[in-house]
Design a protein around this motif. Structure first.
Motif, short mmCIF file in Angstrom:
data_model
loop_
_atom_site.label_atom_id
_atom_site.label_comp_id
_atom_site.label_asym_id
_atom_site.label_seq_id
_atom_site.Cartn_x
_atom_site.Cartn_y
_atom_site.Cartn_z
N ILE A 1 -45.02 -0.28 9.17
CA ILE A 1 -45.45 -1.34 8.28
C ILE A 1 -45.32 -0.84 6.85
O ILE A 1 -45.74 0.27 6.55
N ASP A 2 -44.76 -1.66 5.98
CA ASP A 2 -44.74 -1.35 4.55
C ASP A 2 -45.97 -1.96 3.91
O ASP A 2 -46.33 -3.09 4.19
N ALA A 3 -46.62 -1.20 3.02
CA ALA A 3 -47.80 -1.71 2.32
C ALA A 3 -47.71 -1.30 0.86
O ALA A 3 -47.45 -0.15 0.55
N ARG A 4 -47.91 -2.26 -0.02
CA ARG A 4 -47.91 -1.98 -1.45
C ARG A 4 -49.34 -1.68 -1.89
O ARG A 4 -50.26 -2.39 -1.53
N VAL A 5 -49.50 -0.60 -2.66
CA VAL A 5 -50.81 -0.22 -3.15
C VAL A 5 -51.15 -1.10 -4.35
O VAL A 5 -50.41 -1.13 -5.34
N THR A 6 -52.27 -1.82 -4.27
CA THR A 6 -52.67 -2.73 -5.34
C THR A 6 -53.23 -1.95 -6.53
O THR A 6 -53.45 -0.75 -6.45
N LYS A 7 -53.48 -2.66 -7.63
CA LYS A 7 -54.01 -2.00 -8.82
C LYS A 7 -55.41 -1.46 -8.60
O LYS A 7 -55.91 -0.67 -9.38
N PHE A 8 -56.06 -1.85 -7.51
CA PHE A 8 -57.38 -1.34 -7.18
C PHE A 8 -57.31 -0.20 -6.17
O PHE A 8 -58.32 0.18 -5.58
N ALA A 9 -56.10 0.36 -5.94
CA ALA A 9 -55.87 1.48 -5.02
C ALA A 9 -56.26 1.10 -3.59
O ALA A 9 -56.91 1.86 -2.90
N LEU A 10 -55.84 -0.09 -3.17
CA LEU A 10 -56.13 -0.57 -1.83
C LEU A 10 -54.84 -1.00 -1.15
O LEU A 10 -53.89 -1.42 -1.80
N ILE A 11 -54.85 -0.90 0.18
CA ILE A 11 -53.76 -1.47 0.97
C ILE A 11 -54.40 -2.30 2.09
O ILE A 11 -55.52 -2.05 2.50
N SER A 15 -55.24 -6.98 8.73
CA SER A 15 -56.50 -7.62 8.31
C SER A 15 -57.61 -6.63 7.92
O SER A 15 -58.73 -7.04 7.71
N ALA A 16 -57.29 -5.34 7.84
CA ALA A 16 -58.27 -4.35 7.38
C ALA A 16 -57.83 -3.82 6.01
O ALA A 16 -56.65 -3.78 5.70
N THR A 17 -58.82 -3.43 5.21
CA THR A 17 -58.54 -2.91 3.87
C THR A 17 -58.88 -1.43 3.84
O THR A 17 -59.95 -1.02 4.30
N TYR A 18 -57.97 -0.63 3.28
CA TYR A 18 -58.15 0.81 3.17
C TYR A 18 -57.94 1.23 1.73
O TYR A 18 -57.05 0.72 1.05
N SER A 19 -58.73 2.19 1.27
CA SER A 19 -58.49 2.75 -0.06
C SER A 19 -57.48 3.88 0.07
O SER A 19 -57.37 4.53 1.11
N VAL A 20 -56.74 4.08 -1.01
CA VAL A 20 -55.78 5.18 -1.08
C VAL A 20 -56.02 5.90 -2.41
O VAL A 20 -56.65 5.35 -3.30
N PRO A 21 -55.54 7.12 -2.55
CA PRO A 21 -55.72 7.81 -3.82
C PRO A 21 -55.17 6.97 -4.98
O PRO A 21 -54.10 6.38 -4.89
N SER A 22 -55.93 6.91 -6.06
CA SER A 22 -55.59 6.00 -7.16
C SER A 22 -54.27 6.37 -7.84
O SER A 22 -53.66 5.52 -8.50
N ARG A 23 -53.80 7.58 -7.67
CA ARG A 23 -52.51 7.96 -8.27
C ARG A 23 -51.34 7.22 -7.62
O ARG A 23 -50.23 7.23 -8.15
N LEU A 24 -51.58 6.56 -6.50
CA LEU A 24 -50.52 5.87 -5.77
C LEU A 24 -50.42 4.38 -6.11
O LEU A 24 -49.63 3.66 -5.50
N VAL A 25 -51.21 3.92 -7.08
CA VAL A 25 -51.17 2.51 -7.46
C VAL A 25 -49.75 2.13 -7.85
O VAL A 25 -49.08 2.82 -8.61
N GLY A 26 -49.29 1.02 -7.29
CA GLY A 26 -47.94 0.53 -7.58
C GLY A 26 -46.88 1.03 -6.63
O GLY A 26 -45.77 0.49 -6.60
N HIS A 27 -47.16 2.05 -5.84
CA HIS A 27 -46.18 2.58 -4.89
C HIS A 27 -46.21 1.78 -3.60
O HIS A 27 -47.16 1.07 -3.29
N ARG A 28 -45.14 1.93 -2.84
CA ARG A 28 -45.05 1.30 -1.53
C ARG A 28 -45.15 2.41 -0.49
O ARG A 28 -44.43 3.40 -0.54
#
Length: 182
Positions: A1-11, A15-28
């Motif tokens: 699955i491809d997921a784009r990291v939102t400006k809030f560092a979430l993917i 139907s579940a939401t996960y946080s990712v390290p904030s340095r990855l904002v904007g990456h896929r």
């Protein structure tokens, strides 16, 4: 699955939401979904591993928010903590959420946010999340605000004192005497 990291560092994954390290904002990220976990990859490097969350009758959109992921972004914009819709999921323990409410009651919002972020940073950086939570619980019982300097003195590791080492080099004449004796 491809997921784009939102400006809030979430993917969002199934139907579940996960946080990712904030340095990855904007990456896929390329997300691999397993029975018990998900893994997120940026190229060939794994940058995220989290327990897999599933929708239930009680929770339609489960969340896994790791406060460590969001600290760098919150340090840059502390006021974002004040009205962030997932803020309550950010706190690692109930004591942190309760101290946040006490801070909001007694301090201006921005000052409360800065103090809360400093507490979360202390919990993350120094590995004292549980001990700090116990101290916050004691403060809550007394309805006292946390004293950041006192808590840092108590929980933050002290800088290691390096011993002073004096090296005395012998003169070169000593080596000449050894060579002549041989």
């Amino acid at each position: 699955i491809d997921a784009r990291v939102t400006k809030f560092a979430l993917i969002a994954v199934k139907s579940a939401t996960y946080s990712v390290p904030s340095r990855l904002v904007g990456h896929r990220l390329k997300v691999r979904v397993y029975e018990d976990r998900i893994e997120g990859y940026l190229g060939e490097h794994r940058v995220l591993q989290a327990p897999r969350l599933r929708r239930t009758n009680l929770v339609h959109h489960p969340r896994h928010i790791d406060f460590r992921h969001l600290l760098p972004a919150l340090k840059r914009k502390p006021a974002a903590l004040i009205r962030w819709r997932l803020r309550d999921a950010l706190f690692p323990r109930s004591e942190y959420a309760q101290i946040w409410q006490l801070l909001l009651e007694r301090l201006p919002e921005v000052r409360a946010a800065r103090l809360m972020i400093a507490l979360l940073e202390m919990a993350a950086a120094d590995g004292c999340e549980v001990l700090l939570a116990h101290e916050l619980a004691a403060l809550l019982e007394r309805r006292e605000l946390p004293d950041l300097q006192r808590l840092q003195q108590r929980f933050c590791p002290r800088a290691a004192q390096m011993p002073v080492v004096a090296v005395h080099l012998p003169s070169l004449a000593t080596y000449d005497a050894l060579v002549e004796a041989a």
